[in-house]
Design an enzyme around this catalytic site. Structure first.
Site, short mmCIF file in Angstrom:
data_model
loop_
_atom_site.label_atom_id
_atom_site.label_comp_id
_atom_site.label_asym_id
_atom_site.label_seq_id
_atom_site.Cartn_x
_atom_site.Cartn_y
_atom_site.Cartn_z
N ASP A 135 -70.79 -39.58 119.84
CA ASP A 135 -71.42 -39.82 118.54
C ASP A 135 -72.81 -39.18 118.57
O ASP A 135 -73.34 -38.85 119.64
CB ASP A 135 -71.50 -41.33 118.30
N ASP B 22 -72.41 -45.91 119.55
CA ASP B 22 -73.26 -47.09 119.39
C ASP B 22 -72.88 -47.97 118.22
O ASP B 22 -73.47 -49.03 118.03
CB ASP B 22 -74.72 -46.63 119.20
#
Length: 259
Positions: free
Chosen positions: A11, A199
């Site tokens: 990410d 996250d």
């Protein structure tokens, strides 16, 4: 592709990129080693191809595919920012066919344009212009009546359009997830050991499906709940946030895997 022992999926915002500055400088040591050792690093984000292509080039991984628009599509190796928008144009046409009372309840990036995207997201005008260059999906907000929302989703589903809830936006697409794209890309490389880093809740499936998932600390959001495989060590958590945590975690993996 023979000889690839490891592949990394990551990410961006809050993970490889700092939450506030969007810098990846703190991850430079691990990124350098991964590049030098020929380990593919696949960027996986809600960002568009127009946003990801220059970052991928800056990081030195233009030869590696990237997952764009939260898994709705893939930016091919070497491809530039304009990968075509046939899916997006079809999605917008489907929206236009909905009953007026349902269509009026949803406003998306294509309705707002760059100026509206900047207003709704806080992006700079330049970044909002890149976010507007969509190929596969349409994020937006439902502002209609609560009891009409399901009718809106059902009408879209009848045309093969799926809706996924993100941190703020309802995103419409013809399907595809980060996790599904991860599996397909890994197969192209001969299914090496997969490390995934993220996250946010929309990273959970990708993290759990990887051989090793790394939850990167983000003090700006609530921690992800306990995940499948965490007790067995298939999921780890960093103590340092963002690219600092990313760097430490990946340096550890490089040593452990003997890369």
């Amino acid at each position: 592709m023979p000889g690839i022992a490891l592949i990394v999926f990551t990410d961006l915002d809050g993970t490889l990129l700092d939450h506030d500055s969007y810098s990846h400088a703190a991850a430079a040591p691990a990124l350098r080693q991964l590049r030098d050792k020929g380990v593919p690093v696949v960027l996986a984000s809600s960002k568009t191809a127009a946003e990801i292509a220059p970052l991928r080039a800056e990081l030195g991984f233009s030869h590696v595919p990237a997952i764009v628009e939260n898994g709705a599509g893939v930016l091919a190796p070497g491809a530039g920012a304009d990968g075509g928008d046939a899916d997006y144009a079809r999605l917008r046409r489907i929206l236009a066919t909905l009953p007026a009372e349902l269509r009026a309840g949803f406003q998306g990036f294509g309705d707002w344009g760059p100026e509206g995207i900047a207003r709704e997201t806080g992006l700079s005008p330049q970044s909002a212009a890149l976010a507007a260059r969509r190929s596969f999906s349409e994020p937006g907000l439902w502002s209609g009546a609560a009891d009409a929302r399901q009718a809106f989703l059902d009408a879209l589903a009848a045309h093969g359009v799926r809706a996924r809830e993100g941190g703020r936006f309802l995103t419409l697409s013809f399907g595809g997830t980060k996790a599904a794209q991860m599996g397909a890309i890994a197969a192209r490389y001969g299914n090496p050991f997969i490390v995934a880093l993220g996250d946010a809740p929309n990273d959970t499936e990708m993290l759990e499906r990887a051989d090793l998932g790394i939850v990167v600390a983000n003090p700006h959001r609530a921690p992800l709940p306990d995940m499948a495989g965490e007790d067995a060590g298939h999921i780890r958590r960093t103590t340092e946030p963002g690219p600092s945590g990313w760097n430490r975690a990946m340096l550890d993996v490089i040593v452990e895997r003997g890369i």
